[in-house]
Scaffold this motif. Structure first.
Motif, mmCIF file in Angstrom:
data_model
loop_
_atom_site.group_PDB
_atom_site.id
_atom_site.type_symbol
_atom_site.label_atom_id
_atom_site.label_comp_id
_atom_site.label_asym_id
_atom_site.label_seq_id
_atom_site.Cartn_x
_atom_site.Cartn_y
_atom_site.Cartn_z
ATOM 1 N N ALA A 20 8.304 -33.329 -43.338
ATOM 2 C CA ALA A 20 7.442 -33.541 -44.501
ATOM 3 C C ALA A 20 7.785 -34.853 -45.202
ATOM 4 N N GLU A 21 9.069 -35.158 -45.293
ATOM 5 C CA GLU A 21 9.514 -36.418 -45.906
ATOM 6 C C GLU A 21 8.978 -37.608 -45.103
ATOM 7 N N ILE A 22 9.104 -37.539 -43.783
ATOM 8 C CA ILE A 22 8.612 -38.607 -42.914
ATOM 9 C C ILE A 22 7.105 -38.771 -43.076
ATOM 10 N N GLU A 23 6.391 -37.660 -43.092
ATOM 11 C CA GLU A 23 4.936 -37.712 -43.256
ATOM 12 C C GLU A 23 4.563 -38.339 -44.596
ATOM 13 N N ARG A 28 2.403 -42.977 -47.680
ATOM 14 C CA ARG A 28 2.530 -44.020 -48.702
ATOM 15 C C ARG A 28 2.424 -45.416 -48.097
ATOM 16 N N ILE A 29 3.013 -45.613 -46.921
ATOM 17 C CA ILE A 29 2.933 -46.921 -46.266
ATOM 18 C C ILE A 29 1.485 -47.222 -45.887
ATOM 19 N N GLU A 30 0.826 -46.256 -45.249
ATOM 20 C CA GLU A 30 -0.561 -46.456 -44.816
ATOM 21 C C GLU A 30 -1.510 -46.674 -45.990
ATOM 22 N N ALA A 31 -1.231 -46.031 -47.126
ATOM 23 C CA ALA A 31 -2.092 -46.159 -48.297
ATOM 24 C C ALA A 31 -1.873 -47.479 -49.033
ATOM 25 N N GLY A 32 -0.830 -48.206 -48.656
ATOM 26 C CA GLY A 32 -0.539 -49.471 -49.326
ATOM 27 C C GLY A 32 0.011 -49.290 -50.725
#
Length: 74
Positions: A20-23, A28-32
């Protein structure tokens, strides 16, 4: 950076929580949502968590293999 406890050494460690932490990090990275420096920091955290998950799964696979071998011997 201090070395974290391995999955087998920490009773509070949870495979599901790590996934869940990785997801969450990926989302957050993908959302910018993160500054570039934070992206690299979070990416490093995700990689470490993935390594912990991989170690956990390898240990469990060894246990399963041992159980199967024990059952086959009987």
């Amino acid at each position: 950076m201090a070395k974290r406890n391995s999955a087998s050494n920490s009773e509070s460690w949870s495979y599901e929580a790590k996934v869940a932490e990785i997801e969450g990090i990926i989302t957050r990275i993908e959302a910018g949502e993160l500054e570039l420096a934070d992206v690299f920091e979070q990416f490093a955290t995700a990689i470490e968590s993935l390594r912990q998950c991989e170690n956990f799964l390898q240990q469990r696979q060894q246990q399963v293999d041992l159980l199967i071998e024990t059952l086959s011997d009987n």
